[in-house]
Scaffold this active site. Structure first.
Site, PDB file in Angstrom:
ATOM      1  CE  LYS A 669      -2.392   2.633   3.135  1.00 54.06           C
ATOM      2  NZ  LYS A 669      -2.138   3.834   2.396  1.00 54.06           N
ATOM      3  CD  GLU A 750      12.478   1.512   9.099  1.00 54.66           C
ATOM      4  OE1 GLU A 750      13.189   2.481   8.827  1.00 54.66           O
ATOM      5  OE2 GLU A 750      12.451   0.465   8.440  1.00 54.66           O
ATOM      6  CB  CYS A 784      11.895  10.230   9.134  1.00 55.11           C
ATOM      7  SG  CYS A 784      12.672   9.029   8.091  1.00 55.11           S
ATOM      8  CD  GLU A 880       8.670  13.488  12.510  1.00 53.54           C
ATOM      9  OE1 GLU A 880       9.625  13.055  11.881  1.00 53.54           O
ATOM     10  OE2 GLU A 880       7.636  12.835  12.725  1.00 53.54           O
TER      11      GLU A 880
END
Ligand SMILES: Cc1cc2nc3c(=O)[nH]c(=O)nc-3n(C[C@H](O)[C@H](O)[C@H](O)COP(=O)(O)OP(=O)(O)OC[C@H]3O[C@@H](n4cnc5c(N)ncnc54)[C@H](O)[C@@H]3O)c2cc1C
Length: 1002
Positions: A669, A750, A784, A880
Site C-alpha cells: 500500500k 519506523e 524523517c 516533529e
C-alpha cells in the site's frame, strides 16, 4: 622521436644543474615546518594527525584548548617518534600558555611560507621582492567557505579592492622580459567561481551562469580598465563544465569579445581534459581573439577519487600518476601548436613536465617570451630561479588572506609536498636520481593496471555483503547528457498526466469506481494521475490472493526470489529518469533527491538479493556425534507493507523487496499522496515476473483499508514506515490476537525523529553551516532524518548565526522541475497548514530569527524558517514538524548539548561537528540516535553503508539496508535429528546437504 627524448633529458639535466646551485630549504631538517614535513613523510598515520592539528589550530581560542587538541591528536600516535611527541605533549601540558604561543607562532610561520600575505601591505612587500628576482604574480584571495550570497558579494568586493591596490602599487612596473609584454599584463588576478556564487548546482549550469555573469562582469570591466589579466581557476569536477561554459559565455559577449587578457585552467589529470582543451581552442578561433590557458595537473585528486568511490562513479581523474604526467605533455604540445590563438601558462613544479614544454616550444618554434611558467608561492623556489636564469617568464600564484581561511590551503600544500607521488618530495626529500625523475611518463604507465573504480561488482556469496556490496551509481548531473535525459523525462511524464492506474490483486487489474487524484504540490491544479481506490472488499480479495500464493512462493528457491529482485533493479535502472520525473511531479523532490530515491530502491533490491543468498542456505549448528542439527528460516506468511510519500519508491520498494525475497507474499500500500509512484513500482515488479498473488497493489485510505488489514487475522507481518501517531496505533492494534489468527503478528515500525546536530566550539563553521542547511531544508525538511534542532555552544553562537541566516536566505526556492531549486513545496495542503500552524506556535514560544520572504504564489510552498531562543521544553523543540523549520538551541557546553540532544522522545538521526577527537568519541558513544553522523549531514543514508533506523519513539530498532534487516521478515527454525541407532553413530561429520533447504511442502 628519439632526439626529442634526448633533448628533454638534456634540458631537464640543465634545469637540475641550475637548481643545485640554489638548494631548496623546504625539505632540509632545520625548522618547524621542515620537521613537520619530515615526520609526515615517515608515517601516514602521524601525517594525518599532524595536519589535522595544524588545520584546527587557528580556530582554537584558549591555550588550554590548543594543548588539549595537541594531546588528543598526537599523544597516542604509534611510531618511532612517539616518545618525542609524547614528551612534547607532556611538556606543553606543564606550560600551556607558552607552548600554545610557540605552536601558534610556528604554524603561522609555516602558513606564511605558502601564503603571500595576510593583507595588501604584506602582499605588496612580497611581490616587490619577487619582482626584483624577475618573478611575476597572480593573486588568489583566500576566504572562508562561501556559504551564502552575502559571503559571495563580499568576495567580489574584495576582488575589486585588490585590483585597485595592485594597479596602484604596480603602476611603474615593467615587463621582466621586455618582449611580447602585451600578452602578459603585470596585474593578474585568479578567481574561483565557487566564491562568487554560493548556490552552484551542477545540474543547473544556466542558473549558475546567469548568476555569475553580472558579478564577474563588474570585476572584468574594472580589470580591463586598469589593464589587468583575470584567470578563472578550476576547482572540483562538478564545477568544471560550468566554469568552461561560463568562460565561453562571458568572453563571447560583445563587451569582452575582443579582450585577450582572460585565462582559464585545464587540469591534465582529468580524462576529459583533451576534449575540453580542443573545444576551447575551437571556440577561441571562432571568437577570433586571443585567450590564455593555464595547464596544471590538478589539485583535487584525492577529493575526486574519494567522491567517485562514494557515489559509485567512474573516476573522472586518471588513477596512475604517470597518466596525468603524460596527458600534461600531450596538452602542452596541443597548446603550443595553437599558440596563434591561445597563450600557454604551464603550472607545474615537475622538471620533466617543464623540460618537455620547453623542448616542445622550441620544436614548434614558439619564442620563450610568448608563454610562461607558473609555480606556487613558497614552492619550488630553486626551479623558479633556474627558469628565470634560462630566460623564461615565471609567474607565482600568490594566495593572500588571513590564517584561518588559509588553513585549508596550507594543508593542501602540505599534502602535495609530502605526497608519495609528488615530484618535489621525490626530488628534494628522497633524492631520487635525476635520470629517474626525467623518465618519459609513457614508459611508466603500468600496462593493464586494474582500475580501482571499475572493480568487479558481484561479490561471492560467502563474503560478508556489508564489506563488498557496491551501490548503484548516482546519476551525475554534472554531465550535460544527464541533464538532457532528465529534461526529456520530465517532458514525457508530463504528457501522461491524468492517466489512471488500477489496483492489482492476484492476476487481475482491478478498477474501482472511486478514483483518487494525485496532484502536483508545486501546482495543485495539475493532476499527475489517478489511482483506483480500494475499499474493504478489495482488501479482502488481496488478503485471499496473498494467502493463496503463500505456499508456492515460500517453497520457491531463494535464488529465484533473489533473481526477481535483481530483475526489478535492472528495470528500475532502465526507467530511472522517468521514475525520478514522476517523483518530481508527484511529491516535489528536486532532481538529485529524486534520483537518490530511485538509486536507493535499486540498492535495496540488489542488497537484499545478496543478503538472502547469505542467509538462505541452512546452516549446521554445533555438531556432536550421533546428532545432526541445522538452523534455517521460514517466511512469516502474508506481509502488509505500508509506506510513506517522502521516499515514495525507495521505502515502498525496500520493505516490499525484503518481504518478497524472504518468501512472504505481499500487499503493498503506497501513501495516498504518492499513488502514482506506487503504481510505477508495481509495474516494475510485474515486468520482473512476480507471480500472481505474490505481490498485490492496493491504493486507498489508510484509515479504511490500512486499519482493516492491520487487524486482519490473515496478515502475519506488518512493515510500516510513517508517522509516530499511525505507527503506535499499528503497534498496539497488531498486539491484539483475533479469532482464527495463526501467528503473533510481527511489526516492523519506523517512525519519525526530532533530530539534533551539535556544533562544537572548534568546528569547521563553513562545513557545519553548509551541512546543517542541507540537512534542515533539503527536501523541505520532509525527511524523517532531517535536522530540526541545531544546538550551538554559546561560545560559538554568534559566529554561527552570523553566517547561518544569510546561508538560509541564499537558498533557491521554487518548482523542483527547475534543476536550480533547492527548496520545493511541501507535500499537500494539510501539511502546508500544519507547518504554518507550527510556525505560529514557534512565534509565540520563541523568536523568529529568519523566514524567507518570497515563495512562489501557487503551490504548497513554505518559506524556510529559523527560530532562536528555543528552549528544550517548547513544542517546536519537541514535536516533529516535518517541514522547513529549524530551531536553534543555545547551550553552555557539550554536557548540556548532549542532554538537550537526548532529551526527546525520538532517537533517529543525530549529528556532531567537531575537530576534537575526544569530544567526537564522547558524542559517538552518548548521542541517542540510530544513525549518528559526525562532521556531515544527518540525512542521506546509503544502503549497505548506513543501515537506517532508530529507536525510542523513532522505531522498533530495525535497520533498513542493513545486514540483519531480512531476519525481521523470517521465523528461525532448528531441526535436530538423532542419527544414532542403539549407540551406533555415523563416523562421518555431518555436512551441509541440499535436503536442509526449505521443505518441499508446507
Ligand atoms: C600556478 C599554479 C596554479 C594552479 N592552479 C590550479 C587550479 O586552478 N586548479 C587545480 O586543480 N590545480 C591548480 N594547480 C595545480 C595543483 O595545485 C598542483 O600544484 C599540481 O597538480 C602539482 O603538479 P606538479 O606538476 O607540480 O607536480 P607533480 O608531482 O608532477 O604532480 C602531482 C600531481 O599529479 C597528480 N596525481 C597525483 N597522484 C596521481 C595518481 N595516482 N594518478 C593520477 N594523477 C595523480 C595530481 O594532480 C597531483 O597534484 C596549480 C598549480 C600551479 C603551479
Amino acid at each position: 622521436m628519439r632526439s626529442l627524448k634526448n633533448e628533454i633529458e638534456q634540458r631537464g639535466m640543465r634545469i637540475f644543474e641550475l637548481v643545485e646551485q640554489h638548494p631548496d630549504t623546504s625539505f632540509s631538517k632545520a625548522g618547524f615546518h621542515q620537521r613537520i614535513m619530515a615526520l609526515s613523510m615517515r608515517d601516514e598515520e602521524l601525517k594525518v594527525q599532524l595536519f589535522r592539528f595544524v588545520e584546527v589550530l587557528p580556530s582554537l581560542r584558549t591555550s588550554d584548548e590548543v594543548i588539549e587538541h595537541l594531546r588528543e591528536y598526537l599523544a597516542d600516535t604509534r611510531d618511532g617518534f612517539a616518545p618525542v611527541i609524547r614528551a612534547g605533549v607532556h611538556l606543553s601540558g606543564l606550560v600551556p600558555w607558552l607552548s600554545a604561543r610557540v605552536l601558534r607562532w610556528n604554524v603561522s610561520q609555516m602558513a606564511h611560507q605558502f601564503i603571500a600575505g595576510r593583507d595588501a601591505r604584506e602582499l605588496m612587500k612580497n611581490l616587490r621582492r619577487r619582482r626584483a628576482k624577475k618573478i611575476g604574480f597572480t593573486v588568489d584571495l583566500l576566504g572562508e567557505a562561501v556559504v551564502s550570497e552575502k559571503d559571495a558579494d563580499e568576495y567580489a568586493a574584495r576582488c575589486l579592492t585588490l585590483l585597485e591596490t595592485l594597479a596602484r602599487e604596480t603602476r611603474d612596473w615593467a615587463d621582466p622580459l621586455g618582449t611580447n609584454s602585451e600578452l602578459f599584463p603585470v596585474v593578474n588576478l585568479s578567481v574561483k567561481i565557487s566564491a562568487l556564487y554560493s548556490q552552484i548546482n551542477p545540474a543547473a549550469p544556466a542558473d549558475a551562469i546567469a548568476r555569475l555573469t553580472p558579478k564577474l562582469r563588474t570585476i572584468l570591466r574594472r580589470a580591463r580598465e586598469i589593464g589587468a589579466f583575470v584567470n578563472f581557476d578550476m576547482e572540483s569536477y562538478d564545477h568544471k563544465n560550468i566554469t568552461l561554459e561560463l568562460f565561453k559565455t562571458i568572453f563571447t559577449q560583445p563587451e569582452f569579445k575582443d579582450w585577450p587578457h582572460a585565462g582559464i585552467v585545464i587540469q591534465a589529470y582529468l580524462r576529459d581534459a583533451e576534449a575540453d582543451l580542443r573545444d576551447l581552442i575551437q571556440w577561441g578561433r571562432m571568437r577570433g581573439a586571443r585567450f590564455a590557458v593555464r595547464l596544471v595537473k590538478g589539485a583535487y585528486w584525492d577529493y575526486e577519487t574519494m567522491k567517485a568511490r562514494q557515489n559509485s562513479w567512474d573516476s573522472p581523474v586518471f588513477l596512475q600518476k604517470p597518466e596525468s604526467d603524460a596527458n600534461f605533455e600531450t596538452l602542452s604540445r596541443l597548446l603550443l601548436e595553437n599558440e596563434s590563438i591561445v597563450t600557454a601558462a604551464f603550472g607545474s613544479h615537475n622538471v620533466r613536465s617543464i623540460a618537455h614544454a620547453q623542448v616542445c616550444a622550441d620544436e614548434v618554434g614558439i619564442d620563450r617570451s610568448r608563454f610562461e611558467f607558473q609555480l606556487l608561492y613558497g614552492m619550488g623556489g630553486p626551479i623558479k630561479r633556474a627558469l628565470v636564469d634560462m630566460g623564461y617568464r615565471v609567474r607565482e600564484y600568490c594566495p593572500v588572506g588571513e590564517l584561518l581561511p588559509g588553513m585549508a590551503y596550507l594543508v593542501r600544500r602540505l599534502l602535495e609536498n609530502t605526497s608519495n607521488e609528488g615530484f618535489l618530495r621525490a626530488k628534494f626529500a628522497e633524492n631520487v636520481s635525476e635520470r629517474e625523475l626525467l623518465r618519459d611518463p609513457e614508459e611508466l604507465i603500468a600496462v593493464g593496471a586494474v582500475r580501482q573504480d571499475t572493480a568487479d561488482r558481484g561479490p561471492a556469496v560467502e563474503q560478508l555483503p556489508g564489506d563488498v556490496y557496491v551501490n548503484s551509481p548516482l546519476v551525475n548531473f554534472a554531465y550535460k547528457d544527464s541533464q538532457d535525459k532528465m529534461q526529456s523525462a520530465l517532458r514525457e511524464v508530463r504528457k501522461r498526466f491524468g492517466e489512471k492506474y488500477p489496483l492489482v490483486i492476484g492476476d487481475e487489474k482491478v478498477w474501482t469506481e472511486q478514483l483518487t487524484p494525485s496532484v502536483n504540490p508545486s501546482n495543485p491544479t495539475e493532476i499527475v494521475g489517478y489511482g483506483s481506490e480500494a475499499g474493504i472488499p478489495e482488501a479482502e480479495r488481496a488478503v485471499k490472493a496473498a494467502r493463496a500464493a503463500c505456499g508456492k512462493w515460500s517453497r520457491t528457491p531463494f535464488e529465484d526470489r533473489a533473481r526477481l529482485l535483481e530483475r526489478a533493479a535492472e528495470i528500475l535502472e532502465r526507467r530511472r529518469y522517468e521514475l525520478s520525473a514522476v517523483e518530481i511531479f508527484e511529491v516535489g523532490k528536486e532532481w538529485r533527491e529524486a534520483d537518490a530515491d530511485i538509486r536507493e530502491a535499486i540498492d535495496f533490491c540488489t542488497f537484499y538479493a545478496q543478503q538472502m543468498r547469505r542467509i538462505g542456505r541452512p546452516k549446521l549448528t554445533q555438531q556432536v556425534p550421533g546428532e545432526e542439527n541445522y538452523h534455517h528460516y521460514w517466511p512469516r506468511g502474508v506481509a502488509f507493507v505500508i509506506a510513506p510519500w517522502n521516499f515514495p519508491i525507495a521505502i515502498l520498494c525496500g520493505m516490499t523487496s525484503a518481504a518478497l525475497v524472504t518468501g512472504n507474499t505481499v500487499i503493498m500500500k503506497p501513501s495516498e499522496q504518492s499513488i502514482i509512484c506506487g503504481a510505477m513500482l508495481m509495474q516494475v515488479f510485474e515486468e520482473a515476473g512476480v507471480p500472481p498473488g505474490v505481490l498485490n497493489f492496493l491504493s486507498g485510505h489508510g484509515s479504511v483499508i490500512g486499519a482493516h488489514l492491520v487487524d486482519h487475522k490473515d496478515v502475519d507481518l506488518i512493515a510500516f514506515t510513517g508517522s509516530r501517531e499511525v505507527g503506535l496505533r499499528i503497534w498496539e492494534s497488531a498486539g491484539v490476537t483475533r479469532p482464527g489468527q495463526r501467528e503473533l503478528k510481527h511489526v516492523i515500525c519506523e517512525m519519525g525523529g526530532k533530530n539534533a546536530m551539535i556544533v562544537d566550539s572548534d568546528a569547521d563553521l563553513g562545513e557545519a553551516i553548509d551541512y546543517s542547511i542541507y540537512s534542515a531544508f533539503g527536501y523541505q525538511g520532509q525527511k524523517c532524518s532531517a535536522l530540526s534542532r541545531l544546538i550551538l555552544l554559546e561560545e560559538n553562537y554568534d559566529r554561527v548565526m552570523e553566517r547561518l541566516i544569510p546561508a538560509a536566505a541564499s537558498l533557491r526556492i521554487g518548482n523542483p522541475e527547475e534543476p536550480r531549486t533547492m527548496v520545493g513545496p511541501v507535500i499537500d495542503e494539510a501539511a502546508y497548514k500544519r507547518i504554518l500552524d507550527y510556525i505560529e506556535i514557534g512565534k509565540g514560544e520563541a523568536k523568529l530569527a529568519y523566514q524567507a520572504k518570497e515563495v512562489p504564489p501557487h503551490g504548497y510552498f513554505i518559506p524556510p524558517t529559523i527560530f532562536t531562543d528555543v528552549k528544550p521544553n517548547m513544542r517546536i523543540a519537541r514535536e516533529e514538524i516535518f517541514g522547513p523549520v529549524l530551531s536553534i538551541l543555545k547551550v553552555r557546553d557539550l554536557d548540556e548539548a548532549l542532554e538537550v540532544a537526548n532529551g526527546t522522545d525520538y532517537a533517529l538521526t543525530g549529528g556532531f561537528f567537531s575537530r576534537s577527537p575526544a569530544n567526537i568519541e564522547r558524542v559517538k558513544a552518548q548521542l541517542e540516535a540510530g544513525n549518528v553522523y559526525i562532521n556531515r549531514s544527518c540525512t542521506g543514508a546509503i544502503v549497505g553503508r548506513h543501515p537506517f533506523g532508530g529507536f525510542k519513539m523513532s522505531g522498533s530498532g530495525t535497520k533498513a539496508g542493513g545486514e540483519d534487516y531480512l531476519l525481521h521478515f523470517l521465523l528461525p527454525r532448528v531441526v535436530t535429528e538423532n542419527v544414532a541407532r542403539h549407540g551406533l553413530a555415523p563416523e562421518k561429520e555431518p555436512e551441509y546437504r541440499d535436503e536442509f533447504l526449505w521443505p518441499s511442502k508446507r
